[in-house]
Write a protein that holds these residues in place. Structure first.
Motif, short mmCIF file in Angstrom:
data_model
loop_
_atom_site.label_atom_id
_atom_site.label_comp_id
_atom_site.label_asym_id
_atom_site.label_seq_id
_atom_site.Cartn_x
_atom_site.Cartn_y
_atom_site.Cartn_z
N PHE A 23 0.85 -1.19 0.00
CA PHE A 23 0.00 0.00 0.00
C PHE A 23 0.88 1.24 0.00
CE2 PHE A 23 -2.67 -3.38 1.35
CZ PHE A 23 -3.98 -3.02 1.04
N SER A 24 0.83 1.98 -1.10
CA SER A 24 1.68 3.17 -1.24
C SER A 24 0.87 4.28 -1.90
CB SER A 24 2.92 2.86 -2.07
OG SER A 24 2.56 2.45 -3.39
N GLY A 25 1.48 5.47 -2.03
CA GLY A 25 0.79 6.59 -2.64
C GLY A 25 -0.48 6.92 -1.88
N GLU A 26 -1.60 7.04 -2.60
CA GLU A 26 -2.87 7.37 -1.95
C GLU A 26 -3.35 6.25 -1.03
OE1 GLU A 26 -5.73 8.36 -4.90
OE2 GLU A 26 -4.74 10.23 -5.51
N GLN A 27 -2.82 5.03 -1.21
CA GLN A 27 -3.22 3.90 -0.39
C GLN A 27 -2.35 3.74 0.86
OE1 GLN A 27 -5.90 2.41 -1.00
NE2 GLN A 27 -6.34 2.81 -3.14
N PHE A 28 -1.30 4.55 0.97
CA PHE A 28 -0.38 4.42 2.11
C PHE A 28 -1.14 4.56 3.43
CE2 PHE A 28 2.33 6.66 5.25
CZ PHE A 28 3.22 5.62 5.52
N GLY A 29 -0.81 3.66 4.36
CA GLY A 29 -1.44 3.69 5.68
C GLY A 29 -2.73 2.88 5.78
N LYS A 30 -3.14 2.24 4.67
CA LYS A 30 -4.41 1.51 4.66
C LYS A 30 -4.22 0.00 4.75
CE LYS A 30 -6.86 5.08 2.01
NZ LYS A 30 -7.65 5.36 0.78
N ALA A 31 -2.99 -0.48 4.93
CA ALA A 31 -2.74 -1.92 4.93
C ALA A 31 -3.50 -2.63 6.04
CB ALA A 31 -1.24 -2.19 5.06
N GLU A 32 -3.42 -2.10 7.24
CA GLU A 32 -4.11 -2.76 8.37
C GLU A 32 -5.62 -2.72 8.18
OE1 GLU A 32 -4.20 -2.67 13.28
OE2 GLU A 32 -3.19 -1.06 12.18
N GLU A 33 -6.14 -1.59 7.73
CA GLU A 33 -7.58 -1.46 7.48
C GLU A 33 -8.05 -2.46 6.44
OE1 GLU A 33 -9.95 1.66 4.80
OE2 GLU A 33 -9.12 2.59 6.61
N ALA A 34 -7.29 -2.58 5.34
CA ALA A 34 -7.66 -3.52 4.28
C ALA A 34 -7.62 -4.95 4.78
CB ALA A 34 -6.74 -3.35 3.08
N MET A 35 -6.57 -5.30 5.51
CA MET A 35 -6.44 -6.65 6.06
C MET A 35 -7.64 -7.01 6.92
SD MET A 35 -3.36 -8.08 8.49
CE MET A 35 -3.54 -6.70 9.66
N ASN A 36 -8.02 -6.13 7.82
CA ASN A 36 -9.15 -6.39 8.70
C ASN A 36 -10.46 -6.46 7.93
OD1 ASN A 36 -7.58 -6.51 11.06
ND2 ASN A 36 -7.68 -4.30 11.36
N GLN A 37 -10.59 -5.62 6.90
CA GLN A 37 -11.81 -5.65 6.10
C GLN A 37 -11.92 -6.97 5.33
OE1 GLN A 37 -13.17 -3.47 2.14
NE2 GLN A 37 -13.19 -2.04 3.84
N TRP A 38 -10.83 -7.41 4.74
CA TRP A 38 -10.86 -8.68 4.01
C TRP A 38 -11.21 -9.85 4.92
CZ3 TRP A 38 -5.58 -7.32 1.35
CH2 TRP A 38 -5.81 -6.37 0.36
N ILE A 39 -10.64 -9.85 6.12
CA ILE A 39 -10.95 -10.92 7.07
C ILE A 39 -12.44 -10.90 7.41
CG2 ILE A 39 -10.62 -11.66 9.47
CD1 ILE A 39 -7.67 -10.84 9.19
N GLU A 40 -12.99 -9.71 7.59
CA GLU A 40 -14.42 -9.59 7.92
C GLU A 40 -15.29 -10.05 6.76
OE1 GLU A 40 -17.71 -6.18 9.22
OE2 GLU A 40 -15.60 -5.64 8.96
N ILE A 41 -14.91 -9.67 5.53
CA ILE A 41 -15.74 -10.01 4.37
C ILE A 41 -15.64 -11.49 4.02
CG2 ILE A 41 -15.96 -9.71 1.86
CD1 ILE A 41 -15.24 -6.77 2.26
N PHE A 42 -14.43 -12.00 3.91
CA PHE A 42 -14.25 -13.37 3.41
C PHE A 42 -14.33 -14.42 4.51
CE2 PHE A 42 -12.07 -10.71 0.18
CZ PHE A 42 -12.87 -11.05 -0.90
N GLY A 43 -14.15 -14.01 5.76
CA GLY A 43 -14.35 -14.91 6.88
C GLY A 43 -13.23 -15.90 7.14
N ASP A 44 -13.36 -16.58 8.27
CA ASP A 44 -12.41 -17.62 8.68
C ASP A 44 -10.97 -17.12 8.59
OD1 ASP A 44 -11.41 -20.01 9.59
OD2 ASP A 44 -11.58 -21.05 7.66
N GLY A 45 -10.72 -15.96 9.20
CA GLY A 45 -9.39 -15.37 9.10
C GLY A 45 -8.90 -14.83 10.43
N LYS A 46 -7.60 -14.60 10.49
CA LYS A 46 -7.03 -13.98 11.68
C LYS A 46 -5.66 -13.39 11.36
CE LYS A 46 -4.88 -18.21 13.54
NZ LYS A 46 -4.72 -19.06 14.74
N VAL A 47 -5.28 -12.39 12.12
CA VAL A 47 -3.96 -11.80 11.98
C VAL A 47 -2.96 -12.67 12.74
CG1 VAL A 47 -2.55 -9.76 12.43
CG2 VAL A 47 -4.96 -9.49 11.82
N GLU A 48 -1.95 -13.14 12.03
CA GLU A 48 -0.95 -14.02 12.64
C GLU A 48 0.22 -13.25 13.22
OE1 GLU A 48 -1.53 -17.18 12.85
OE2 GLU A 48 -3.14 -17.50 11.37
#
Length: 286
Positions: free
Chosen positions: A140-165
């Motif tokens: 995540f760079s440019g306009e997306q910089f700083g959104k990595a954690e947000e995206a990770m948590n959103q994907w886990i919520e949407i697709f399910g059966d996930g966790k941060v390791e």
């Protein structure tokens, strides 16, 4: 069957690339080749997709045309078991490619390197002394910089059966690196404050194998809520990453052994954005 499979959009040379990758990685083979049954997008009879296994991970090569280019915003993180293995893989993948980070010793690994291969696909190789494996990595760079954690948590919520390791942060709170899993498959995210002139593109997307129409509808609504709808089951999330909803019986529905039937199903697919399983099956059974 894995829940997610990377799909790489090529402009020709898919058969050449498939052989190249299968020879480069361990536990690898070509599983199936499908062909165009019409001439609307590519010459009839030319390769449409090649499904292969690389280091135990399904990867799809799509012969789509010149519309999209690979960028290092999505790379593939390859853990290697031995020095001999990583040396060989680096030599193979870097041939006629471009080095993005020099291959050598780093504080986090005895051997690591980042490269772009001759087809434009980016790979990060690391000596981890574990069985060779591949995981997608999102930068995540440019306009997306700083959104990595947000995206990770959103994907886990949407697709399910996930966790941060695992997650390591920079002093400014951005993500230096994070590993998470969804449905048992590993993914990685990173933030970069560097001035990169690239971002996510449709050249790299991800199959999401869905069990039924209810799951397709749920994922479609969640992903496209702040993203975009594209034809043929492609959906783009708010970060610009593309996902494809596919049915678990897709291989059967698009089986090229009956060209007329495959043509009917493909024509029905071209009419759609969100996948309608019943309509595809009806076209198949006519």
């Amino acid at each position: 069957m894995s829940k997610f499979s990377p799909c790489l959009w090529f402009d020709g040379k898919v058969e050449e690339a498939a052989e190249f990758y299968v020879n480069a990685f361990e536990q690898s083979k070509i599983n199936k080749t499908d062909y165009y049954v019409d001439s609307e997008h590519q010459p009839k009879g030319s390769v449409l997709t090649i499904a292969m296994t690389l280091a135990g991970q399904e990867v799809i090569l799509l012969n789509g045309g010149p519309e999209f280019d690979f960028t290092p915003a999505i790379s593939f993180f390859v853990e290697c078991e031995t020095e001999e293995q990583i040396d060989r893989l680096w030599e193979t993948l870097s041939h006629n490619g471009e080095v993005l980070m020099a291959f050598g010793s780093y504080p986090f690994s005895k051997k690591y390197g980042w490269l772009k291969d001759q087809y434009g696909v980016s790979w990060q190789l690391v000596l981890s002394e574990t069985l060779q494996s591949i995981s997608p990595s999102f930068l995540f760079s440019g306009e997306q910089f700083g959104k990595a954690e947000e995206a990770m948590n959103q994907w886990i919520e949407i697709f399910g059966d996930g966790k941060v390791e695992y997650m390591q942060k920079n002093p400014d709170g951005s993500v230096a690196q994070a590993l998470f899993t969804m449905h048992g498959q590993p993914f990685r995210v990173m933030d970069s404050g560097e001035s990169h002139d690239f971002t996510f593109t449709m050249a790299t997307s991800f199959y999401v194998y869905c069990k039924d129409q209810e799951e397709i509808d749920r994922l479609w609504n969640a992903v496209t809520a702040k993203g975009k709808e594209w034809p043929c089951g492609w959906m783009e999330d708010e970060y610009g990453v593309c996902w494809q909803t596919v049915t678990v019986d897709m291989d059967t529905l698009f089986d090229n052994s009956d060209p007329e039937r495959a043509y009917r199903v493909m024509q029905e697919l071209y009419k759609m954005k969100r996948i309608d399983i019943a309509a595809l099956r009806k076209a198949y059974e006519e």
